[in-house]
Design a protein around this motif. Structure first.
Motif, PDB file in Angstrom:
ATOM      1  N   ILE A  92       7.463   3.443  12.809  1.00 30.16           N
ATOM      2  CA  ILE A  92       6.725   4.486  12.112  1.00 30.16           C
ATOM      3  C   ILE A  92       5.504   3.937  11.376  1.00 30.16           C
ATOM      4  O   ILE A  92       4.470   4.599  11.265  1.00 30.16           O
ATOM      5  N   GLU A  93       5.594   2.694  10.894  1.00 33.62           N
ATOM      6  CA  GLU A  93       4.451   2.114  10.191  1.00 33.62           C
ATOM      7  C   GLU A  93       3.336   1.702  11.150  1.00 33.62           C
ATOM      8  O   GLU A  93       2.218   1.428  10.723  1.00 33.62           O
ATOM      9  N   SER A  94       3.646   1.660  12.440  1.00 32.63           N
ATOM     10  CA  SER A  94       2.609   1.338  13.425  1.00 32.63           C
ATOM     11  C   SER A  94       1.807   2.576  13.823  1.00 32.63           C
ATOM     12  O   SER A  94       0.755   2.461  14.444  1.00 32.63           O
ATOM     13  N   PHE A  95       2.280   3.767  13.438  1.00 34.79           N
ATOM     14  CA  PHE A  95       1.581   4.997  13.774  1.00 34.79           C
ATOM     15  C   PHE A  95       0.341   5.185  12.898  1.00 34.79           C
ATOM     16  O   PHE A  95       0.287   4.728  11.760  1.00 34.79           O
ATOM     17  N   SER A  96      -0.613   5.899  13.422  1.00 39.01           N
ATOM     18  CA  SER A  96      -1.793   6.264  12.641  1.00 39.01           C
ATOM     19  C   SER A  96      -1.423   7.366  11.646  1.00 39.01           C
ATOM     20  O   SER A  96      -0.403   8.059  11.812  1.00 39.01           O
ATOM     21  N   ASN A  97      -2.249   7.536  10.628  1.00 41.52           N
ATOM     22  CA  ASN A  97      -2.019   8.621   9.666  1.00 41.52           C
ATOM     23  C   ASN A  97      -2.083   9.983  10.358  1.00 41.52           C
ATOM     24  O   ASN A  97      -1.395  10.923   9.959  1.00 41.52           O
ATOM     25  N   HIS A  98      -2.907  10.063  11.383  1.00 41.25           N
ATOM     26  CA  HIS A  98      -3.045  11.305  12.147  1.00 41.25           C
ATOM     27  C   HIS A  98      -1.692  11.708  12.746  1.00 41.25           C
ATOM     28  O   HIS A  98      -1.258  12.863  12.629  1.00 41.25           O
ATOM     29  N   LEU A 142       3.793   1.336   0.091  1.00 40.93           N
ATOM     30  CA  LEU A 142       2.345   1.254   0.292  1.00 40.93           C
ATOM     31  C   LEU A 142       1.906   2.140   1.457  1.00 40.93           C
ATOM     32  O   LEU A 142       0.852   2.775   1.400  1.00 40.93           O
ATOM     33  N   ARG A 143       2.731   2.197   2.506  1.00 43.10           N
ATOM     34  CA  ARG A 143       2.385   3.040   3.658  1.00 43.10           C
ATOM     35  C   ARG A 143       2.484   4.508   3.274  1.00 43.10           C
ATOM     36  O   ARG A 143       1.662   5.325   3.713  1.00 43.10           O
ATOM     37  N   VAL A 166       8.981  12.168  -4.841  1.00 46.17           N
ATOM     38  CA  VAL A 166      10.380  12.004  -5.262  1.00 46.17           C
ATOM     39  C   VAL A 166      11.030  10.743  -4.711  1.00 46.17           C
ATOM     40  O   VAL A 166      12.058  10.296  -5.225  1.00 46.17           O
ATOM     41  N   ILE A 167      10.472  10.149  -3.643  1.00 48.49           N
ATOM     42  CA  ILE A 167      11.091   8.947  -3.087  1.00 48.49           C
ATOM     43  C   ILE A 167      10.343   7.675  -3.479  1.00 48.49           C
ATOM     44  O   ILE A 167      10.740   6.577  -3.076  1.00 48.49           O
ATOM     45  N   LEU A 168       9.283   7.821  -4.265  1.00 45.95           N
ATOM     46  CA  LEU A 168       8.563   6.641  -4.739  1.00 45.95           C
ATOM     47  C   LEU A 168       9.204   6.136  -6.028  1.00 45.95           C
ATOM     48  O   LEU A 168       9.613   6.931  -6.872  1.00 45.95           O
ATOM     49  N   PRO A 169       9.308   4.812  -6.202  1.00 51.60           N
ATOM     50  CA  PRO A 169       9.886   4.291  -7.449  1.00 51.60           C
ATOM     51  C   PRO A 169       9.005   4.603  -8.639  1.00 51.60           C
ATOM     52  O   PRO A 169       7.793   4.820  -8.512  1.00 51.60           O
ATOM     53  N   SER A 170       9.619   4.616  -9.821  1.00 50.18           N
ATOM     54  CA  SER A 170       8.915   4.986 -11.049  1.00 50.18           C
ATOM     55  C   SER A 170       7.664   4.158 -11.281  1.00 50.18           C
ATOM     56  O   SER A 170       6.624   4.678 -11.698  1.00 50.18           O
ATOM     57  N   GLU A 171       7.734   2.851 -11.003  1.00 48.02           N
ATOM     58  CA  GLU A 171       6.574   1.994 -11.269  1.00 48.02           C
ATOM     59  C   GLU A 171       5.388   2.330 -10.369  1.00 48.02           C
ATOM     60  O   GLU A 171       4.230   2.139 -10.758  1.00 48.02           O
ATOM     61  N   ILE A 172       5.664   2.848  -9.156  1.00 49.88           N
ATOM     62  CA  ILE A 172       4.585   3.270  -8.263  1.00 49.88           C
ATOM     63  C   ILE A 172       3.989   4.588  -8.751  1.00 49.88           C
ATOM     64  O   ILE A 172       2.767   4.749  -8.846  1.00 49.88           O
ATOM     65  N   VAL A 173       4.860   5.549  -9.083  1.00 48.94           N
ATOM     66  CA  VAL A 173       4.399   6.853  -9.550  1.00 48.94           C
ATOM     67  C   VAL A 173       3.586   6.719 -10.840  1.00 48.94           C
ATOM     68  O   VAL A 173       2.589   7.407 -11.034  1.00 48.94           O
ATOM     69  N   ASN A 175       1.612   4.516 -11.660  1.00 49.66           N
ATOM     70  CA  ASN A 175       0.257   4.013 -11.378  1.00 49.66           C
ATOM     71  C   ASN A 175      -0.220   4.519 -10.018  1.00 49.66           C
ATOM     72  O   ASN A 175      -0.825   3.780  -9.245  1.00 49.66           O
ATOM     73  N   LEU A 176       0.056   5.794  -9.755  1.00 50.24           N
ATOM     74  CA  LEU A 176      -0.186   6.332  -8.421  1.00 50.24           C
ATOM     75  C   LEU A 176      -1.652   6.272  -8.005  1.00 50.24           C
ATOM     76  O   LEU A 176      -1.966   6.010  -6.839  1.00 50.24           O
ATOM     77  N   ASN A 177      -2.562   6.494  -8.947  1.00 49.74           N
ATOM     78  CA  ASN A 177      -3.984   6.446  -8.590  1.00 49.74           C
ATOM     79  C   ASN A 177      -4.390   5.052  -8.126  1.00 49.74           C
ATOM     80  O   ASN A 177      -5.270   4.883  -7.274  1.00 49.74           O
ATOM     81  N   LYS A 178      -3.738   4.036  -8.685  1.00 54.16           N
ATOM     82  CA  LYS A 178      -4.012   2.647  -8.275  1.00 54.16           C
ATOM     83  C   LYS A 178      -3.561   2.399  -6.839  1.00 54.16           C
ATOM     84  O   LYS A 178      -4.258   1.748  -6.049  1.00 54.16           O
ATOM     85  N   TYR A 179      -2.393   2.918  -6.474  1.00 52.95           N
ATOM     86  CA  TYR A 179      -1.832   2.664  -5.145  1.00 52.95           C
ATOM     87  C   TYR A 179      -2.383   3.592  -4.063  1.00 52.95           C
ATOM     88  O   TYR A 179      -2.382   3.239  -2.881  1.00 52.95           O
ATOM     89  N   THR A 180      -2.835   4.775  -4.453  1.00 60.76           N
ATOM     90  CA  THR A 180      -3.355   5.730  -3.464  1.00 60.76           C
ATOM     91  C   THR A 180      -4.877   5.743  -3.396  1.00 60.76           C
ATOM     92  O   THR A 180      -5.441   6.181  -2.399  1.00 60.76           O
ATOM     93  N   GLY A 181      -5.530   5.302  -4.472  1.00 60.16           N
ATOM     94  CA  GLY A 181      -6.986   5.336  -4.512  1.00 60.16           C
ATOM     95  C   GLY A 181      -7.535   6.731  -4.758  1.00 60.16           C
ATOM     96  O   GLY A 181      -8.740   6.971  -4.592  1.00 60.16           O
ATOM     97  N   LEU A 182      -6.693   7.667  -5.184  1.00 59.53           N
ATOM     98  CA  LEU A 182      -7.147   9.031  -5.445  1.00 59.53           C
ATOM     99  C   LEU A 182      -7.984   9.077  -6.709  1.00 59.53           C
ATOM    100  O   LEU A 182      -7.691   8.397  -7.687  1.00 59.53           O
TER     101      LEU A 182
END
Length: 306
Positions: A92-98, A142-143, A166-173, A175-182
């Motif tokens: 699944i990680e080899s698939f494109s975002n599309h 990260l994916r 809901v499936i991301l760990p608290s430390e990721i959520v 700092n979500l803007n850091k990990y997503t670049g939003l």
């Protein structure tokens, strides 16, 4: 009968190392595994052959197969459901975002179709608790964050992206803007898409609370409700941080040391808060129910008999 470059025919299972061999050969021709998948859909080959094709087919060829028909997509979703986590993650990680976005939207549509029929299942809190969709939890954080950005920024569909929170760990959520670049507005649209569940987010990840207050400072409806949650958020942060500290300690020390450390950390806390922390340890199987009751009694009376 046609064979692949490794000599495997349509009616033979793909060799276990085929994917790696194909990559090393840098061959551009179509892999015979695609024909095996098509033959499996037509009941012309066995399950073993069909699943071996899924396991070994090159990622680009598999993506093309998925887009060819809805039946193809459903077959690959089924194989992802039954596959081993390591294999599923690799594929699944080899698939494109599309392709991933298409796969997820189909899964989410299926979930919405059955959601009303499973509302009474207390063990199911969100779509990823359902076995057929659980394979998404095998994907790296990260994916997932990369896919969130794709949904929000390029597809303008935050309603799908927010499902992953809901499936991301608290430390990721936290700092979500850091990990997503939003950016500011993109992140705001992501949380807004949660609807009423937006208020569960700081309970899941208390460290995001101050950031959310900034994001929604100009939105009275959200900011006023969030402001009333400050005490609750601080309590939840204490529960999560203390639980994490205790779980780490218990994993490295013998039982008599554990009880002394637990008591030291929980002593002086409100009993309800201490009980919730102990429940966290219970869920992780770090303590038993009888041990929990014994610790609660210790916190109440100050006496403990081992």
């Amino acid at each position: 009968m046609p064979k692949c470059f490794l000599g495997t025919s349509l009616y033979e299972a793909c060799p276990p190392s085929c994917r790696l061999s194909f990559a090393k050969q840098d061959i551009n021709e179509d892999c015979i595994a695609k024909e095996k998948l098509e033959a499996f859909l037509q009941d012309r080959v066995t399950f073993k052959i069909g699943f071996s094709a899924f396991s070994q087919i090159p990622a680009k060829t598999l993506e093309k197969f998925i887009w060819n028909s809805k039946d193809n997509l459903e077959l690959i979703s089924y194989f992802l459901y039954i596959g081993e986590p390591t294999l599923v993650r690799e594929i699944i990680e080899s698939f494109s975002n599309h392709t991933l976005s298409y796969l997820f939207k189909c899964d989410f549509e299926n979930y919405m179709n059955i959601r009303d029929s499973i509302k009474r299942e207390k063990s199911i809190k969100h779509m990823f608790d359902i076995r057929s969709f659980k394979y998404w939890t095998f994907v790296s954080y990260l994916r997932i964050c990369d896919l969130i950005q794709y949904f929000v920024r390029y597809l303008k569909e935050p309603e799908y992206a927010c499902q992953f929170i809901v499936i991301l760990p608290s430390e990721i959520v936290s700092n979500l803007n850091k990990y997503t670049g939003l950016d500011f507005e993109e992140e705001k649209s992501l949380y807004t898409a949660l609807g009423d569940s937006i208020y569960e987010l700081p309970l899941q990840s208390p460290k995001i609370y101050d950031h959310m207050m900034q994001l929604f400072a100009e939105d009275p409806e959200v900011s006023i409700i969030l402001s009333t949650m400050e005490g609750l958020i601080h309590r939840q942060q204490l529960i999560l941080e203390t639980s994490e500290k205790l779980i780490s300690y218990i994993g490295e020390h013998r039982i008599d040391k554990n009880f002394q450390f637990i008591f030291t950390e929980l002593n002086g806390m409100e009993i309800g808060t201490a009980a919730e922390i102990l429940n966290q340890l219970l869920e992780k199987k770090m303590i038993t129910i009888s041990q929990k009751l014994m610790i609660i009694d210790f916190l109440d009376t100050g006496k403990l008999e081992l």
